[in-house]
Design a protein around this motif. Structure first.
Motif, PDB file in Angstrom:
ATOM      1  N   GLY A  14       0.818  -1.209   0.000  1.00 46.58           N
ATOM      2  CA  GLY A  14       0.000   0.000   0.000  1.00 46.58           C
ATOM      3  C   GLY A  14       0.848   1.254   0.000  1.00 46.58           C
ATOM      4  N   ALA A  15       0.316   2.296   0.608  1.00 51.38           N
ATOM      5  CA  ALA A  15       0.984   3.591   0.609  1.00 51.38           C
ATOM      6  C   ALA A  15       2.266   3.552   1.430  1.00 51.38           C
ATOM      7  N   PRO A  16       3.296   4.311   1.016  1.00 51.57           N
ATOM      8  CA  PRO A  16       4.550   4.374   1.780  1.00 51.57           C
ATOM      9  C   PRO A  16       4.309   4.913   3.189  1.00 51.57           C
ATOM     10  N   ASP A  17       5.190   4.549   4.108  1.00 48.29           N
ATOM     11  CA  ASP A  17       5.085   5.030   5.475  1.00 48.29           C
ATOM     12  C   ASP A  17       5.252   6.551   5.494  1.00 48.29           C
ATOM     13  N   GLU A  23      10.938  11.987   6.071  1.00 48.63           N
ATOM     14  CA  GLU A  23      12.385  11.993   6.290  1.00 48.63           C
ATOM     15  C   GLU A  23      13.164  11.727   5.005  1.00 48.63           C
ATOM     16  N   ASN A  24      12.431  11.556   3.891  1.00 50.48           N
ATOM     17  CA  ASN A  24      13.044  11.365   2.572  1.00 50.48           C
ATOM     18  C   ASN A  24      13.957  10.144   2.517  1.00 50.48           C
ATOM     19  N   VAL A  25      13.452   9.029   3.070  1.00 53.29           N
ATOM     20  CA  VAL A  25      14.176   7.762   3.005  1.00 53.29           C
ATOM     21  C   VAL A  25      13.241   6.694   2.433  1.00 53.29           C
ATOM     22  N   ALA A  26      13.812   5.607   1.975  1.00 56.62           N
ATOM     23  CA  ALA A  26      13.017   4.567   1.317  1.00 56.62           C
ATOM     24  C   ALA A  26      12.193   3.740   2.296  1.00 56.62           C
ATOM     25  N   HIS A  27      12.597   3.721   3.569  1.00 56.36           N
ATOM     26  CA  HIS A  27      11.908   2.894   4.563  1.00 56.36           C
ATOM     27  C   HIS A  27      12.144   3.493   5.934  1.00 56.36           C
ATOM     28  N   LYS A  28      11.169   3.313   6.824  1.00 54.71           N
ATOM     29  CA  LYS A  28      11.277   3.885   8.166  1.00 54.71           C
ATOM     30  C   LYS A  28      12.519   3.399   8.902  1.00 54.71           C
ATOM     31  N   ALA A  62      17.172  -1.111  -0.066  1.00 59.12           N
ATOM     32  CA  ALA A  62      18.087  -0.313   0.745  1.00 59.12           C
ATOM     33  C   ALA A  62      18.203  -0.874   2.164  1.00 59.12           C
ATOM     34  N   VAL A  63      17.115  -1.419   2.694  1.00 62.61           N
ATOM     35  CA  VAL A  63      17.151  -2.015   4.026  1.00 62.61           C
ATOM     36  C   VAL A  63      17.914  -3.332   3.988  1.00 62.61           C
ATOM     37  N   VAL A  64      17.698  -4.123   2.930  1.00 64.08           N
ATOM     38  CA  VAL A  64      18.443  -5.371   2.761  1.00 64.08           C
ATOM     39  C   VAL A  64      19.936  -5.088   2.696  1.00 64.08           C
ATOM     40  N   ALA A  65      20.318  -4.059   1.943  1.00 63.33           N
ATOM     41  CA  ALA A  65      21.732  -3.710   1.806  1.00 63.33           C
ATOM     42  C   ALA A  65      22.332  -3.315   3.145  1.00 63.33           C
ATOM     43  N   LEU A  66      21.591  -2.529   3.931  1.00 59.23           N
ATOM     44  CA  LEU A  66      22.092  -2.120   5.244  1.00 59.23           C
ATOM     45  C   LEU A  66      22.226  -3.325   6.163  1.00 59.23           C
ATOM     46  N   ALA A  67      21.234  -4.211   6.134  1.00 57.80           N
ATOM     47  CA  ALA A  67      21.289  -5.409   6.978  1.00 57.80           C
ATOM     48  C   ALA A  67      22.529  -6.235   6.661  1.00 57.80           C
ATOM     49  N   GLU A  68      22.833  -6.396   5.385  1.00 57.43           N
ATOM     50  CA  GLU A  68      24.010  -7.166   4.984  1.00 57.43           C
ATOM     51  C   GLU A  68      25.288  -6.462   5.411  1.00 57.43           C
ATOM     52  N   THR A  69      25.303  -5.141   5.304  1.00 52.41           N
ATOM     53  CA  THR A  69      26.473  -4.375   5.749  1.00 52.41           C
ATOM     54  C   THR A  69      26.700  -4.548   7.251  1.00 52.41           C
ATOM     55  N   LEU A  70      25.610  -4.696   7.992  1.00 51.54           N
ATOM     56  CA  LEU A  70      25.703  -4.860   9.448  1.00 51.54           C
ATOM     57  C   LEU A  70      26.038  -6.288   9.851  1.00 51.54           C
ATOM     58  N   GLY A  71      26.189  -7.170   8.863  1.00 52.37           N
ATOM     59  CA  GLY A  71      26.543  -8.554   9.159  1.00 52.37           C
ATOM     60  C   GLY A  71      25.371  -9.420   9.580  1.00 52.37           C
TER      61      GLY A  71
END
Length: 248
Positions: A14-17, A23-28, A62-71
């Motif tokens: 549905g609609a974005p958060d 905050e101009n980001v792809a996900h909360k 973008a969240v998947v990428a951050l999660a992978e960066t965080l190990g």
């Protein structure tokens, strides 16, 4: 050693958060608090609490990428939170902690206290904060409370699935999600005796969670939070302002 942990960071259809848009980001989960994305703060707190295996349930690239960066492992998302938890439970097994990416104030000591206070016989435990404890920790905050005989209680977005029997709780969660537009079906799951005690104003939170567990064949426990800030997540602009002020 602390159990494995799951951080829910999926995107709802549905609609974005609105907070993410503001905050101009792809996900909360990517909203920065004190210069650090909320997801990174949650993962750091879990690691400091001793959780060596952490999975993030996410479908936003973008969240998947951050999660992978965080190990972290990346767990598949489902159509709702219960399906995402079920998929991660199949991946990580028990025991498994569950929290959310918007729990920006999460502290390792809350995790330690929760695990220490959860009854060793519980198949499932949920952290809840009493209204008085929340108001003492953060006067003026607006939370949603479930009023029972022992006062108002707010969820803290921290759950423990202690063993394989917790699968029954996940299945019930899924059924409740499916019946969210048919509240009479949800009420029926509690049983007549529980509803009667609630109507008389005699049902406590511990009793409510325990009775619900009995109805689905597991031992379920409500664990009172020692710190009222554990009930403060980031759902609304006012929450974000308060959390940033606290961390800043």
């Amino acid at each position: 050693m602390a159990p494995a942990a799951l951080v829910l960071a999926g995107s709802r259809p549905g609609a974005p958060d609105p907070l993410a848009l503001a905050e101009n980001v792809a996900h909360k989960a990517l909203i920065e608090v004190g210069g650090v994305p909320m997801l990174a703060r949650v993962v750091q707190a879990l690691r400091q609490a001793g959780c060596e295996t952490i999975a993030v349930s996410a479908n936003e690239p973008a969240v998947v990428a951050l999660a992978e960066t965080l190990g972290c492992k990346v767990a598949p998302t489902g159509p709702g939170p219960s399906a995402s938890v079920a998929a991660a439970f199949a991946l990580l097994g028990a025991p498994m902690l569950v929290t959310t990416a918007d729990h920006a104030l999460l502290r390792p000591e809350w995790v330690h206290d929760f695990l220490a206070d959860a009854p060793p016989t519980a198949d499932v435990a949920v952290l809840l904060a009493h209204r008085d404890v929340v108001k003492r920790a953060l006067p003026g905050t607006r939370r949603t409370y479930l009023k029972l005989a022992d006062g108002g209680w707010s969820g803290c977005n921290l759950f423990l699935l202690a063993n394989a029997h917790a699968q029954a709780a996940i299945a019930t969660w899924a059924a409740v999600e499916a019946d969210r537009k048919r509240p009479w079906r949800i009420a029926a799951r509690l049983g007549a005796g529980t509803l009667w005690r609630y109507g008389l104003g005699k049902l406590t939170m511990a009793e409510a969670i325990g009775r619900l567990g009995q109805r689905i064949g597991i031992a379920a426990a409500a664990v009172p939070a020692r710190d009222g800030l554990a009930a403060v997540d980031v759902d609304k602009p006012g929450d974000l302002t308060q959390v940033r002020a606290l961390i800043g």
